[in-house]
Design an enzyme around this catalytic site. Sequence first.
Site, PDB file in Angstrom:
ATOM      1  CD  GLU A  84      -6.656   4.497   4.360  1.00 41.86           C
ATOM      2  OE1 GLU A  84      -6.175   5.330   5.134  1.00 41.86           O
ATOM      3  OE2 GLU A  84      -5.970   3.644   3.774  1.00 41.86           O
ATOM      4  CG  HIS A 141      -4.754  10.391   2.448  1.00 43.33           C
ATOM      5  ND1 HIS A 141      -5.768  10.257   3.370  1.00 43.33           N
ATOM      6  CD2 HIS A 141      -3.799   9.502   2.815  1.00 43.33           C
ATOM      7  CE1 HIS A 141      -5.435   9.304   4.248  1.00 43.33           C
ATOM      8  NE2 HIS A 141      -4.249   8.838   3.929  1.00 43.33           N
ATOM      9  CD  GLU A 153      -8.147  12.330   3.819  1.00 42.85           C
ATOM     10  OE1 GLU A 153      -7.686  13.143   3.009  1.00 42.85           O
ATOM     11  OE2 GLU A 153      -8.298  11.118   3.544  1.00 42.85           O
ATOM     12  CG  ASP A 158      -2.085   0.923   1.082  1.00 46.26           C
ATOM     13  OD1 ASP A 158      -2.513   1.177  -0.060  1.00 46.26           O
ATOM     14  OD2 ASP A 158      -2.593   1.411   2.110  1.00 46.26           O
ATOM     15  CD  GLU A 199      -5.437   2.728  -0.514  1.00 46.24           C
ATOM     16  OE1 GLU A 199      -4.634   2.103  -1.226  1.00 46.24           O
ATOM     17  OE2 GLU A 199      -5.337   2.829   0.725  1.00 46.24           O
ATOM     18  CB  THR A 233      -7.334  -4.796   1.607  1.00 43.48           C
ATOM     19  OG1 THR A 233      -6.525  -4.348   2.694  1.00 43.48           O
ATOM     20  CG2 THR A 233      -7.194  -3.841   0.436  1.00 43.48           C
ATOM     21  CG  ASP A 255      -5.724  -0.303   3.150  1.00 37.27           C
ATOM     22  OD1 ASP A 255      -5.711  -1.546   3.217  1.00 37.27           O
ATOM     23  OD2 ASP A 255      -4.884   0.420   3.703  1.00 37.27           O
ATOM     24  NE  ARG A 269      -8.434   6.299   9.225  1.00 35.73           N
ATOM     25  CZ  ARG A 269      -7.735   6.205   8.091  1.00 35.73           C
ATOM     26  NH1 ARG A 269      -6.436   5.892   8.117  1.00 35.73           N
ATOM     27  NH2 ARG A 269      -8.329   6.384   6.936  1.00 35.73           N
ATOM     28  CE  LYS A 291      -3.681   1.868   6.927  1.00 42.34           C
ATOM     29  NZ  LYS A 291      -4.425   2.737   5.997  1.00 42.34           N
ATOM     30  CD  GLN A 339      -3.103   4.074  10.498  1.00 47.17           C
ATOM     31  OE1 GLN A 339      -4.294   3.936  10.209  1.00 47.17           O
ATOM     32  NE2 GLN A 339      -2.238   4.628   9.670  1.00 47.17           N
TER      33      GLN A 339
END
Lengths: 420, 420
Positions: free
Chosen positions: A198, A132, A360, A125, A200, A254, A230, A234, A250, A237
Amino acid sequence: MPLIRSWVRPANDPEGSFPLNNLPCGVFSTPGTAPRCGVAIGDSILDVAAMEAAGLLPLAERPVLGEGAWNPFMALGPAAWERLRVLLYGHLAEGAVTAGVVAPFLCGMAAARLHLPFRVAGYTDFYAGRHHAMNVGTMLRGPENALPPNWDHMPIGYNGRASSVVVSGTPVRRPWGQIRPEGAATPLFAPSRRFDLELELGAVVGVPSSGPVSVARAEAMIFGYVLLNDWSARDIQAWEYQPLGPFNAKATATTISPWIVPAAALAPFRVPGPERAVPLLPYLAEPHPMTLDIALEVALAPAGQDETVIARTSARNLWYSFPQQLCHHSTAGAPMQTGDLLGSGTISGPGRGERGSLLELAWGGREPLDLPGGQRRSFLEDGDTVSLRGHARAGGVRIGLGACTGTILPAAEEPFGGGQ
Amino acid sequence: MPLIRSWVRPANDPEGSFPLNNLPCGVFSTPGTAPRCGVAIGDSILDVAAMEAAGLLPLAERPVLGEGAWNPFMALGPAAWERLRVLLYGHLAEGAVTAGVVAPFLCGMAAARLHLPFRVAGYTDFYAGRHHAMNVGTMLRGPENALPPNWDHMPIGYNGRASSVVVSGTPVRRPWGQIRPEGAATPLFAPSRRFDLELELGAVVGVPSSGPVSVARAEAMIFGYVLLNDWSARDIQAWEYQPLGPFNAKATATTISPWIVPAAALAPFRVPGPERAVPLLPYLAEPHPMTLDIALEVALAPAGQDETVIARTSARNLWYSFPQQLCHHSTAGAPMQTGDLLGSGTISGPGRGERGSLLELAWGGREPLDLPGGQRRSFLEDGDTVSLRGHARAGGVRIGLGACTGTILPAAEEPFGGGQ
C-alpha cells in the site's frame, strides 16, 4: 522557489533528493559505531549527534541527538525544529565560515546503515484516499455503494500495530493467518496468498497533546513526513475484518522510509484540498491549504530482475490532510504522543496507472499486471522487491523523500518453530 | 488451596484481597516521594524498590524496580518473576526471620497514591466474550445473525490506543465526537450521549516475542492480569466503525486497576474452556485449561449516592483464553512487547444481571435500568462513578484484583479551548 546552495556540492544537483532546503532527519550507524541522529545533505550524512556533542549545535540544555532516535528532539517543538534548520543553513550554505569545522562530520551515505529514525509511540492508519476507497468499495459493493456514508464527513482511521513498523530495507516475511478460501465453509491456517503493498505517506507527530486539538494546532504538532508501505494480507483481512476492522492482515510489517522530511521543507508544497460536494463539519475546516503536492511512485522488481514502475500518482489525491486526520484523531480526548505515526491510507489517482496497491492495479486479481520478462502479478510473489518513492519539486528545488523498500521472503515452513 | 499465612496480619483476612498468595504489583508514591514499584500485602504496600536498593531483593545485575514502572522487571521473564515471589514468601511468611528487617519497608495503603503500574507499549482489545457478542449482535442484526461467521474460529481483536490507558481513580471526561442522530442525513459534532462502560479483564505481556508464538508459549509470556474498563461512546462508534472498526469511540480512556495480579497467583484458578460445537483450528488448541475462574462485578454510583451492583458475572464466560488471544495476535508476525496490554472484550454471562455493559443491561436504551432513589440509566450520566471488582476464591484463599474505578466528568464546553 530558490535552491539554497551548499558547499556540499552534490546537494546542489537539481535531480538530487537532499538539497539544503530539505535536511531530512535519520538515524545512522557505521561499522563499529552506535546508531545516532544524522541529517542527509547531498550524498552524505551530517553527524549532527557528534556536532551537538562538540558544541556546534546548541539545541537544548541536555543533548537530544545522541540516543539513536529523534524523539527527544521532536518533543522540543517547533521553535527548536526551526533553530536546527537555521543552524544547519549557517553551517552548510555556500560560503559558510564554519565549512572547515563541519566537513569532518560528514559521512558518505554509502558507508552508513540506516535505522528506524524514531521510536514509534503509536501507529494509526487512515483511509483518506478517495480513489482508493472508491476502488476498493466498488470491488466489494459496486460503484453506487462504494463509499460508506461516513466517508465524506470524517477521515476514517484505525489503530495499527506500532511494534511492526520497520525501516526501509527490512525484509518482509509472508505471513500465516486464518483464510477462508472462496466457497469454503470453514477457514484454513495457511500462508497468505494475496499479500499486497500500500502506497502511503506517513506523518510523524513531534509535539504531544492531552486533549482535542484544532486543525491549526495539529499542523504545528507534525514534525515531518515519511513514505509508508502498509503491507496487507488481503485474504486474512477479508475473513477477519468484520466487525472490528483490520488486525492481523496489517500486523506483519509497515515499512517507512529512513528519512523524516521536516514539515518545514514541505511547507512550500501545500496546496488547496479537493472541491467538496459535501461540506465538512466546522471543526475540520482548514485555516489555509494543507494538502501536500508530492509526486509518488511504486516500483516492483521480481527476484533477480529489473524493476518496473507500476504506479505514479500524487499526494494531492488525499481527501483529508494530515492536520485534519490528527485533529479528528484527538477529538474524543486521546492523548497524542511524540513519535506517533499517522498513515494516510493508500493513495491512488483516478487513472489505472495511478493506483497505490496491487489489489487495485490488478482489480482483485481479475486484471493481472503484465511485467517485462513474461511476469504477471495479481499479488506479491516471494522475492519481489517493492520500492516507494516520492518527491516535491518547484523551480530548481527537488525535495526527495528517500526510498521505502522491502523484499518479500517466503512464509515460514512452521510458523511456531521458534521456541514453542 | 491453602492460605500462606503472613506476619502482616491483615493479609490473613479470608475476605481480604491481598494475601501472601497474591503479591500483586503496583506503582505507588507517598507525599514528596517518586513513584516506585510496590507489592500489596494485606492493607499495606511493601516498598520493593527500596528493598531492592537495600540489597534485600537481588533480582538482576542492575536495579529493576526503581523507575516507576514494572516493565524492566517484567522483561526479565518467568524465572525472575518466580524468584521475586519466593523471596517475598521468605520475607513475609509467618515466622520469617527477616520480619524485623522488612517491617520498615511497609507503607499503609491509605497513605499511598497509586499510579499506572506499567508503561503500556501497545493496547489490543479482543471480543472474546460470547454472550456479549451475542447480545450486541442480536441488537444490531437479530439473533440468527448475531455472531459474524469468523467469531467461532478466532478471537477477533482490534488495536486500541495505548496512550489513553489510565489508572483506576482517574476521572473520565465525556467525549465529543461525530454522531449521526437517528433519522438524520448528516452528522453533528457533539458530546456523546451514549457513553458506556465495559467490564473486561486485561492481560499484561511481560516477555517480548518476534514472531508467531504458540498458545503454550503465549501463556508463559503473560506476567499478570488487571481489571479493565474500556469506556465506549456507543453513538460515536455506531457512526464511525464501518468499515475499519472502532476508533474514537474507544479513545477517550481505558481504565485499569492499579495492581497487576501475577499469573502465578491465578494459575490455581485455571479451568477448562467452553464446550465448542465448532472445532478450533489446531494452532489455537490449549495444552491444558487456561480459562480463568474469576468472579466479576460492576457497581454504579450516581453523584453523591450509594453504589448499586448492576452486574455480576465470571471470567469463565470468555470463549477464548488470553493465551489463545496472544497466540492469534502473533500469527502474522507482529512483535509482542513488554508492556502490551490485551483486553478480553466485554464479559457478560447468560443472565440479564450478568451483562458487562449498560448497552446490554438496558438493551440499547429500550429497558432502562432502575437504581435506588428513582434513578434510571440507559447510559452513563455525568457524575456517575463506575467500579469494577474481581476476585478468585478457593478454600481459604481469596485473590482480589483491586478496584477499577472512574467518575464521569461533564463534556468540555469548547473542546478545542486548550491552545488553538
